[in-house]
Design an enzyme around this catalytic site. Structure first.
Site, PDB file in Angstrom:
ATOM      1  N   GLU A 116     -16.765 -36.226  83.035  1.00  0.00           N
ATOM      2  CA  GLU A 116     -17.169 -35.275  84.202  1.00  0.00           C
ATOM      3  C   GLU A 116     -18.211 -35.860  85.017  1.00  0.00           C
ATOM      4  OE1 GLU A 116     -20.428 -31.624  83.971  1.00  0.00           O
ATOM      5  OE2 GLU A 116     -19.181 -32.092  82.158  1.00  0.00           O
ATOM      6  N   ARG A 125     -14.937 -27.707  88.119  1.00  0.00           N
ATOM      7  CA  ARG A 125     -16.352 -27.379  87.243  1.00  0.00           C
ATOM      8  C   ARG A 125     -17.319 -26.501  87.975  1.00  0.00           C
ATOM      9  NH1 ARG A 125     -18.560 -27.370  82.936  1.00  0.00           N
ATOM     10  NH2 ARG A 125     -20.289 -28.656  83.230  1.00  0.00           N
ATOM     11  N   TYR A 131     -29.807 -38.277  80.203  1.00  0.00           N
ATOM     12  CA  TYR A 131     -29.428 -36.969  80.312  1.00  0.00           C
ATOM     13  C   TYR A 131     -28.800 -36.437  78.948  1.00  0.00           C
ATOM     14  CZ  TYR A 131     -26.339 -33.138  80.684  1.00  0.00           C
ATOM     15  OH  TYR A 131     -25.942 -31.677  80.653  1.00  0.00           O
ATOM     16  N   ASP A 141     -29.096 -22.909  82.299  1.00  0.00           N
ATOM     17  CA  ASP A 141     -29.508 -22.279  83.616  1.00  0.00           C
ATOM     18  C   ASP A 141     -28.533 -21.553  84.152  1.00  0.00           C
ATOM     19  OD1 ASP A 141     -28.466 -24.785  85.583  1.00  0.00           O
ATOM     20  OD2 ASP A 141     -28.880 -25.533  83.625  1.00  0.00           O
ATOM     21  N   GLU A 157     -17.358 -24.108  79.219  1.00  0.00           N
ATOM     22  CA  GLU A 157     -18.815 -24.710  78.718  1.00  0.00           C
ATOM     23  C   GLU A 157     -19.671 -23.709  78.014  1.00  0.00           C
ATOM     24  OE1 GLU A 157     -22.556 -27.864  79.985  1.00  0.00           O
ATOM     25  OE2 GLU A 157     -21.392 -26.822  81.453  1.00  0.00           O
ATOM     26  N   ASN A 177     -31.438 -23.646  89.248  1.00  0.00           N
ATOM     27  CA  ASN A 177     -32.254 -24.359  88.222  1.00  0.00           C
ATOM     28  C   ASN A 177     -33.252 -25.213  89.386  1.00  0.00           C
ATOM     29  OD1 ASN A 177     -33.502 -24.920  86.221  1.00  0.00           O
ATOM     30  ND2 ASN A 177     -31.977 -26.633  85.336  1.00  0.00           N
ATOM     31  N   GLU A 231     -19.543 -28.867  89.464  1.00  0.00           N
ATOM     32  CA  GLU A 231     -20.601 -28.150  89.069  1.00  0.00           C
ATOM     33  C   GLU A 231     -21.781 -28.117  90.198  1.00  0.00           C
ATOM     34  OE1 GLU A 231     -23.916 -30.355  86.227  1.00  0.00           O
ATOM     35  OE2 GLU A 231     -22.202 -29.704  85.572  1.00  0.00           O
ATOM     36  N   HIS A 273     -18.699 -24.407  84.516  1.00  0.00           N
ATOM     37  CA  HIS A 273     -20.060 -24.786  84.124  1.00  0.00           C
ATOM     38  C   HIS A 273     -20.655 -23.758  83.334  1.00  0.00           C
ATOM     39  CE1 HIS A 273     -24.183 -26.443  85.801  1.00  0.00           C
ATOM     40  NE2 HIS A 273     -23.696 -27.413  84.529  1.00  0.00           N
ATOM     41  N   HIS A 295     -22.776 -37.161  84.678  1.00  0.00           N
ATOM     42  CA  HIS A 295     -23.782 -36.856  85.194  1.00  0.00           C
ATOM     43  C   HIS A 295     -24.147 -37.575  86.626  1.00  0.00           C
ATOM     44  CE1 HIS A 295     -27.284 -34.216  85.284  1.00  0.00           C
ATOM     45  NE2 HIS A 295     -26.404 -33.301  84.575  1.00  0.00           N
ATOM     46  N   ARG A 298     -18.626 -31.950  73.476  1.00  0.00           N
ATOM     47  CA  ARG A 298     -18.993 -32.663  74.385  1.00  0.00           C
ATOM     48  C   ARG A 298     -20.149 -34.031  73.754  1.00  0.00           C
ATOM     49  NH1 ARG A 298     -23.109 -31.827  79.254  1.00  0.00           N
ATOM     50  NH2 ARG A 298     -24.667 -32.293  77.702  1.00  0.00           N
ATOM     51  N   TRP A 336     -29.701 -38.236  88.980  1.00  0.00           N
ATOM     52  CA  TRP A 336     -30.142 -37.992  87.606  1.00  0.00           C
ATOM     53  C   TRP A 336     -29.026 -37.413  86.848  1.00  0.00           C
ATOM     54  CZ3 TRP A 336     -30.338 -32.922  85.007  1.00  0.00           C
ATOM     55  CH2 TRP A 336     -30.867 -33.262  83.789  1.00  0.00           C
ATOM     56  N   HIS A 378     -22.230 -28.791  73.170  1.00  0.00           N
ATOM     57  CA  HIS A 378     -22.958 -30.073  73.330  1.00  0.00           C
ATOM     58  C   HIS A 378     -23.609 -30.683  72.132  1.00  0.00           C
ATOM     59  CE1 HIS A 378     -24.256 -29.158  77.657  1.00  0.00           C
ATOM     60  NE2 HIS A 378     -23.071 -28.804  77.556  1.00  0.00           N
ATOM     61  N   ASP A 427     -20.020 -36.406  79.902  1.00  0.00           N
ATOM     62  CA  ASP A 427     -20.662 -35.982  81.228  1.00  0.00           C
ATOM     63  C   ASP A 427     -21.403 -37.346  81.782  1.00  0.00           C
ATOM     64  OD1 ASP A 427     -22.714 -33.386  82.657  1.00  0.00           O
ATOM     65  OD2 ASP A 427     -21.656 -35.073  83.617  1.00  0.00           O
TER      66      ASP A 427
END
Ligand code: CS2
Ligand code: MG
Length: 409
Positions: free
Chosen positions: A243, A290, A159, A323, A346, A37, A269, A319, A219, A147, A409, A122, A217
């Site tokens: 996560e 992940r 996010y 993407d 996921e 991605n 991930e 994961h 993130h 999630r 991020w 999600h 997550d």
């Protein structure tokens, strides 16, 4: 059998995808996902300019030998671009071998170890009522694990919150990468997030009860001690996993988190090889791996990684965002069905346009995925449709703290 062609197909039905198509002299073709991605063209070039010429004339059945050849002969090892390129070749060769054998790939990986693959969806919301609606919608769609991501008071964009407008005004729903000339800047405040999140899980448990598996997550946004604090604060809500609670380049950071909380931890991930996990697995610092097949050297490498994890009772949590293309998703599902130490998968649904380009045979029924029983991976790419959607530059956002410091991020 010999490889006679290796084509790199870049298409953008709602988002960019890079796919490798290997063709043999017996007319059997195999597909491999090489989508990274926001950096898609780098892998396309690695494949087109450096790897494809090396495949011509090779025996497609020699998968392990080809893997080792691509990993060692490159001299420069690991990293997201190299491992996504090797993954695409590896998965395409497994697709060819399974088609040649007339079997769905999972049969070559040892057969089915379960009847279905538990998937999580999600759910998200800018506030509690919107989050509850999103959870109910996912339950209605059949998801049995959810999630949870929410907005945080005082932060403009967070996010994973589907309904919040992105910098292009389009809903996040389908894709965090935005078709903008530069990465969009978002803001972050970890203390505000740590104050807010436990109250969200208290509300969700209050509304949906103690049994529903809930995931979150982080993130990559917390320091180890902040991650320890959050893990502890979430213990009463019995999460399935927390996560990417802290950036894990520093694997030892998880020792501090582990000392303070029993909330299960999932990481990986953004990892690309088994080496990224050595301390995490050997010291029992995580509970779920992940990695994606697409970003970790393919089926050949993922199976070895998951076998290593199994020795420590660590399970898979592959994961599966949008993407990862339907080709990468199908590869994950064949592995999920065959391995013993399966945890959860996921599942973010691709858009109708993406499904026009990638014709899949995997199914989602009552919360469980299944790769289907077509020979090979069970995904075909419609090259005519793909040609209708040329590549468009897109970037993932990045974060700055209130004082302007760049943050994860
Ligand atoms: C996320 C991803 O699904 C997840 O767990 O962490 O959506 C991630 O943000 C994207 O894959 C980045 O490309
Ligand atoms: Mg994640």
């Amino acid at each position: 059998m010999k490889i006679v062609a290796a084509d790199i197909i870049v298409t953008s039905p709602d988002r960019n995808f890079v796919t490798l198509k290997i063709t043999t002299d017996e007319g059997i073709t195999g597909l491999g996902d090489a989508t990274l991605n926001g950096r898609e063209l780098s892998v396309a070039s690695y494949l087109r300019d450096h790897v494809a010429p090396l495949l011509m004339g090779r025996d497609p059945h020699r998968i392990e030998d080809t893997w080792q050849f691509l990993y060692r002969s490159a001299y420069w090892r690991r990293g997201p671009v190299t491992m996504a390129a090797i993954a695409a070749v590896d998965v395409a060769l497994w697709d060819i071998k399974a088609k040649a054998a007339g079997m769905p790939l999972y049969q070559l990986l040892g057969g089915a170890s379960r009847t279905g693959i538990m998937a999580y969806g999600h759910a998200s919301g800018r506030d509690i009522p919107e989050l509850f609606d999103s959870i109910r919608r996912h339950l209605d769609e059949g998801f049995r694990s959810i999630r949870v991501q929410t907005s945080v008071p005082g932060i403009n964009a967070v996010y994973g919150v589907a309904a919040q407008p992105s910098s292009t005004g389009q809903r996040y729903d389908y894709e965090p990468a935005q078709r903008t000339p530069l990465p969009a800047e978002e803001d972050w405040d970890t203390r505000a997030y740590l104050r807010h999140l436990p109250s969200v899980f208290e509300a969700v448990r209050g509304e949906f009860g103690p049994e529903l598996p809930l995931l979150h997550d982080g993130h990559h946004r917390m320091t180890p001690i902040q991650a320890a604090k959050l893990g502890k604060a979430l213990e009463p809500y019995d999460l399935f996993w927390l996560e990417d609670c802290t950036p894990a380049e520093n694997q030892e950071a998880l020792r501090l988190v582990r000392q303070h909380t029993t909330t299960p931890l999932a990481i990986g991930e953004v990892f690309n090889t088994v080496w990224d996990y050595q301390t995490l697995i050997r010291e029992q610092l995580i509970d779920y791996v992940r990695s994606a097949v697409t970003h970790t050297g393919g089926i050949t490498a993922m199976r070895k990684l998951l076998d290593f994890a199994a020795q420590y009772q660590i399970k898979s949590g592959i994961h599966g965002p949008t993407d990862i293309s339907p080709v990468g998703m199908a590869a994950a599902l064949h592995l999920d069905l065959a391995i013993h130490n399966f945890g959860i998968q996921e599942y973010m649904k691709h858009t109708p346009l993406a499904n026009e380009v990638f014709r899949q045979s995997f199914t989602f029924t009552d919360g469980y995925l299944h790769p289907g029983d077509q020979p090979g991976l069970g995904v075909e790419l419609d090259e005519e449709a793909a040609a209708r959607f040329p590549y468009e530059p897109a970037y993932l956002p990045f974060n700055r703290l209130k004082d302007g410091t760049v943050h994860d991020w």
